[in-house]
Design an enzyme around this catalytic site. Structure first.
Site, PDB file in Angstrom:
ATOM      1  N   ARG A 183      42.658  16.343  38.470  1.00  0.00           N
ATOM      2  CA  ARG A 183      43.530  14.954  38.516  1.00  0.00           C
ATOM      3  C   ARG A 183      45.014  15.424  38.867  1.00  0.00           C
ATOM      4  O   ARG A 183      45.607  16.382  38.161  1.00  0.00           O
ATOM      5  CB  ARG A 183      43.200  13.863  37.557  1.00  0.00           C
ATOM      6  CG  ARG A 183      42.085  13.250  37.508  1.00  0.00           C
ATOM      7  CD  ARG A 183      42.229  11.893  36.551  1.00  0.00           C
ATOM      8  NE  ARG A 183      42.638  10.798  37.479  1.00  0.00           N
ATOM      9  CZ  ARG A 183      43.030   9.665  36.733  1.00  0.00           C
ATOM     10  NH1 ARG A 183      42.793   9.558  35.358  1.00  0.00           N
ATOM     11  NH2 ARG A 183      43.557   8.642  37.478  1.00  0.00           N
TER      12      ARG A 183
ATOM     13  N   GLN B  96      41.641  -1.229  33.073  1.00  0.00           N
ATOM     14  CA  GLN B  96      42.011  -0.304  31.893  1.00  0.00           C
ATOM     15  C   GLN B  96      42.503  -1.238  31.010  1.00  0.00           C
ATOM     16  O   GLN B  96      42.533  -0.897  29.485  1.00  0.00           O
ATOM     17  CB  GLN B  96      42.930   1.051  32.198  1.00  0.00           C
ATOM     18  CG  GLN B  96      42.267   2.120  32.897  1.00  0.00           C
ATOM     19  CD  GLN B  96      42.540   1.835  34.176  1.00  0.00           C
ATOM     20  OE1 GLN B  96      42.669   0.961  34.877  1.00  0.00           O
ATOM     21  NE2 GLN B  96      42.444   3.171  35.112  1.00  0.00           N
TER      22      GLN B  96
ATOM     23  N   ASN C 144      53.456   6.028  36.906  1.00  0.00           N
ATOM     24  CA  ASN C 144      52.417   5.161  36.210  1.00  0.00           C
ATOM     25  C   ASN C 144      51.607   4.486  37.032  1.00  0.00           C
ATOM     26  O   ASN C 144      51.458   4.406  38.291  1.00  0.00           O
ATOM     27  CB  ASN C 144      53.054   4.409  35.147  1.00  0.00           C
ATOM     28  CG  ASN C 144      52.189   3.886  33.922  1.00  0.00           C
ATOM     29  OD1 ASN C 144      51.599   4.815  33.512  1.00  0.00           O
ATOM     30  ND2 ASN C 144      52.144   2.370  33.704  1.00  0.00           N
TER      31      ASN C 144
ATOM     32  N   ASP D  90      52.364   8.942  33.532  1.00  0.00           N
ATOM     33  CA  ASP D  90      51.709  10.162  33.805  1.00  0.00           C
ATOM     34  C   ASP D  90      52.772  11.142  34.040  1.00  0.00           C
ATOM     35  O   ASP D  90      51.979  12.307  34.022  1.00  0.00           O
ATOM     36  CB  ASP D  90      50.541   9.655  34.721  1.00  0.00           C
ATOM     37  CG  ASP D  90      49.332   8.750  34.384  1.00  0.00           C
ATOM     38  OD1 ASP D  90      49.791   7.453  34.429  1.00  0.00           O
ATOM     39  OD2 ASP D  90      48.553   9.084  33.841  1.00  0.00           O
TER      40      ASP D  90
ATOM     41  N   ARG E  28      40.604   9.521  30.211  1.00  0.00           N
ATOM     42  CA  ARG E  28      41.830   9.374  31.163  1.00  0.00           C
ATOM     43  C   ARG E  28      43.294   8.855  30.290  1.00  0.00           C
ATOM     44  O   ARG E  28      42.966   8.852  29.149  1.00  0.00           O
ATOM     45  CB  ARG E  28      41.677   8.163  32.097  1.00  0.00           C
ATOM     46  CG  ARG E  28      40.518   6.866  31.820  1.00  0.00           C
ATOM     47  CD  ARG E  28      40.849   6.196  30.684  1.00  0.00           C
ATOM     48  NE  ARG E  28      42.275   5.608  31.186  1.00  0.00           N
ATOM     49  CZ  ARG E  28      43.056   5.041  30.237  1.00  0.00           C
ATOM     50  NH1 ARG E  28      42.848   5.186  28.911  1.00  0.00           N
ATOM     51  NH2 ARG E  28      44.199   4.668  30.322  1.00  0.00           N
ATOM     52  N   GLY E  29      44.226   8.572  30.933  1.00  0.00           N
ATOM     53  CA  GLY E  29      45.510   8.517  30.149  1.00  0.00           C
ATOM     54  C   GLY E  29      46.133   9.988  29.982  1.00  0.00           C
ATOM     55  O   GLY E  29      45.652  11.155  29.920  1.00  0.00           O
ATOM     56  N   ALA E  30      47.402  10.252  30.435  1.00  0.00           N
ATOM     57  CA  ALA E  30      48.270  11.629  30.390  1.00  0.00           C
ATOM     58  C   ALA E  30      47.778  12.509  29.074  1.00  0.00           C
ATOM     59  O   ALA E  30      47.616  13.470  29.637  1.00  0.00           O
ATOM     60  CB  ALA E  30      49.641  11.256  30.904  1.00  0.00           C
TER      61      ALA E  30
HETATM   62  O1  MRU Z   1      43.972   6.430  35.678  1.00  0.00           O
HETATM   63  P1  MRU Z   1      44.428   6.358  34.237  1.00  0.00           P
HETATM   64  O2  MRU Z   1      43.678   5.368  33.735  1.00  0.00           O
HETATM   65  O3  MRU Z   1      44.315   7.819  33.737  1.00  0.00           O
HETATM   66  O4  MRU Z   1      46.116   6.010  34.129  1.00  0.00           O
HETATM   67  C1  MRU Z   1      46.511   5.898  32.854  1.00  0.00           C
HETATM   68  C2  MRU Z   1      47.984   5.450  33.183  1.00  0.00           C
HETATM   69  O5  MRU Z   1      48.459   5.046  34.095  1.00  0.00           O
HETATM   70  C3  MRU Z   1      48.600   5.144  31.635  1.00  0.00           C
HETATM   71  O6  MRU Z   1      49.547   4.302  31.666  1.00  0.00           O
HETATM   72  C4  MRU Z   1      49.198   6.515  31.432  1.00  0.00           C
HETATM   73  O7  MRU Z   1      48.406   7.543  31.313  1.00  0.00           O
HETATM   74  C5  MRU Z   1      50.151   6.289  30.041  1.00  0.00           C
HETATM   75  S1  MRU Z   1      49.586   7.434  29.027  1.00  0.00           S
HETATM   76  C6  MRU Z   1      49.394   6.710  27.463  1.00  0.00           C
END
Ligand code: MRU
Length: 374
Positions: A95, A208, A259, A249, A54-56
């Site tokens: 996603r 997270q 985000n 994101d 996960r994370g963008a």
């Molecule tokens: O649902 P997630 O854990 O994928 O969400 C991640 C976030 O919101 C992060 O803050 C975002 O991707 C920042 S990227 C480093």
């Protein structure tokens, strides 16, 4: 980044089996470091949708590796345009909010489809996926270089007293390949000797912050404290936060920031208390086609069971426990949008800018045509 002395990334091509991509299964952190194998597009979609990864930026890199897996698993070895197009659409739908996913999959398609020959397509896909991961790592390193001076300036103003940084969710190396986005300036300032401390929002429902950011910062030796999601406003009022840095994101070229849910409330509290609110992102997280993030960015609504059941450790085992009455409805909005007016500025691989269309296009002038014509 180092985990107990060993260099690790959250995703890599298996050194033993070139038909397999390996990932850290982030659902199991911080108590177990589990490596999972992806052997095709179905595995990749499951890993993204169920948030093993996960994370963008990492979702983008995983989408790129998913396209490589699409090539190596093509029926009868025929890497046809029709097969690739179908798998690309499936991956992009896994996603909806992080724009890096579509960015990476489209980039893979643009590189692979002009190439003739099945074997050549496989090799091009592997090289491009490796390239995307390495590029994102380098972008995050540069975000650290451009962001660290913000923290150093606060340290100078405070005459060396501890700088207190608040962050939300996990925008660390686990979310990004290396360094992180929001954490890159923190790691870099720490490396430069700044005395700093991070307030880590726990980030319900999947925690997270409490699970991943706390784990990362702890492994790096950065002082940190996990707080409830609702504590930030109070800490800001009490003068206990010097700067907020988050990831994102999807950020529109006009400066609106999607985000993790709860980011908007932190930005409101920061504005009310005169605290700088910075957002760190690589250019792959900008959406050059959307003007209004609040109305246009698709916000993922996830399974309400993520709210009902909280995961933790009990007697050496990872368990899930039920919190609300089973009959109560739950609704799981996973992201929110912070309007540009609440954002002090962006930290990117090309430098810092104000959160406005002029600021963003000042750093990325070549995107002007795409953005203005959209
Ligand atoms: O649902 P997630 O854990 O994928 O969400 C991640 C976030 O919101 C992060 O803050 C975002 O991707 C920042 S990227 C480093």
């Amino acid at each position: 980044m180092k985990v107990d002395g060993k260099e690790m990334r959250p995703i890599w091509l298996s050194s033993e089996n070139p038909l397999e991509v390996q990932v850290i299964d982030q659902r199991m952190l911080p108590h177990d470091l589990v490596i999972a194998s992806l052997r095709g597009v179905d595995d990749t979609i499951r890993a993204i949708g169920e948030m093993w990864v996960r994370g963008a930026p990492l979702i983008g890199a995983t989408g790129a590796w998913g396209m490589y897996l699409a090539c190596v698993t093509a029926p009868e070895g025929r890497v046809s345009d029709a097969w690739l197009t179908h798998q690309a659409e499936r991956l992009k739908a896994s996603r909806p909010t992080a724009v890096n996913l579509a960015w990476a999959v489209d980039r893979m398609m643009a590189v692979v489809t002009p190439i003739e020959g099945d074997g050549a397509r496989v090799r091009a896909a592997r090289d491009e996926a490796l390239g995307i991961a390495d590029e994102e790592a380098e972008n995050c390193r540069r975000i650290g270089e451009f962001g660290a001076p913000l923290i150093e300036a606060i340290a100078r103003k405070k005459k060396g007293e501890t700088v207190h940084i608040l962050t939300h969710c996990n925008a660390g190396w686990l979310a990004c390949v290396e360094y992180g986005t929001a954490t890159a300036p923190i790691y870099e300032a720490f490396n430069r000797g700044v005395d700093l401390h991070v307030w880590v929002d726990e980030t319900r429902p999947l925690n997270q912050g409490a699970r991943l950011t706390a784990w990362e910062l702890g492994k790096y030796g950065v002082k940190h404290t996990v707080i409830t999601d609702n504590a930030g406003g109070h800490l800001m009022q009490q003068g206990m936060v010097d700067i907020v840095i988050t990831g994102t994101d999807r950020t529109t070229w006009t400066g609106d920031v999607a985000n993790k849910i709860g980011t908007y409330l932190k930005a409101l509290a920061a504005k009310d208390n005169g605290i700088p609110f910075w957002v760190a992102l690589p250019s792959s997280t900008f959406d050059w086609t959307m003007d209004d993030g609040v109305t246009d960015i698709p916000i993922e609504v996830r399974d309400p069971d993520e709210i009902r059941y909280v995961q933790g450790r009990l007697d050496g085992k990872t368990v899930q426990v039920l919190v609300p009455p089973l009959g109560s409805a739950c609704e799981n909005h996973a992201f929110d949008v912070t309007p540009a007016r609440l954002v002090t500025g962006f930290i990117t691989e090309r430098g810092r800018c104000v959160a406005s269309r002029e600021g963003v296009l000042g750093l990325f002038p070549e995107k002007g045509k795409e953005a203005l014509c959209s």
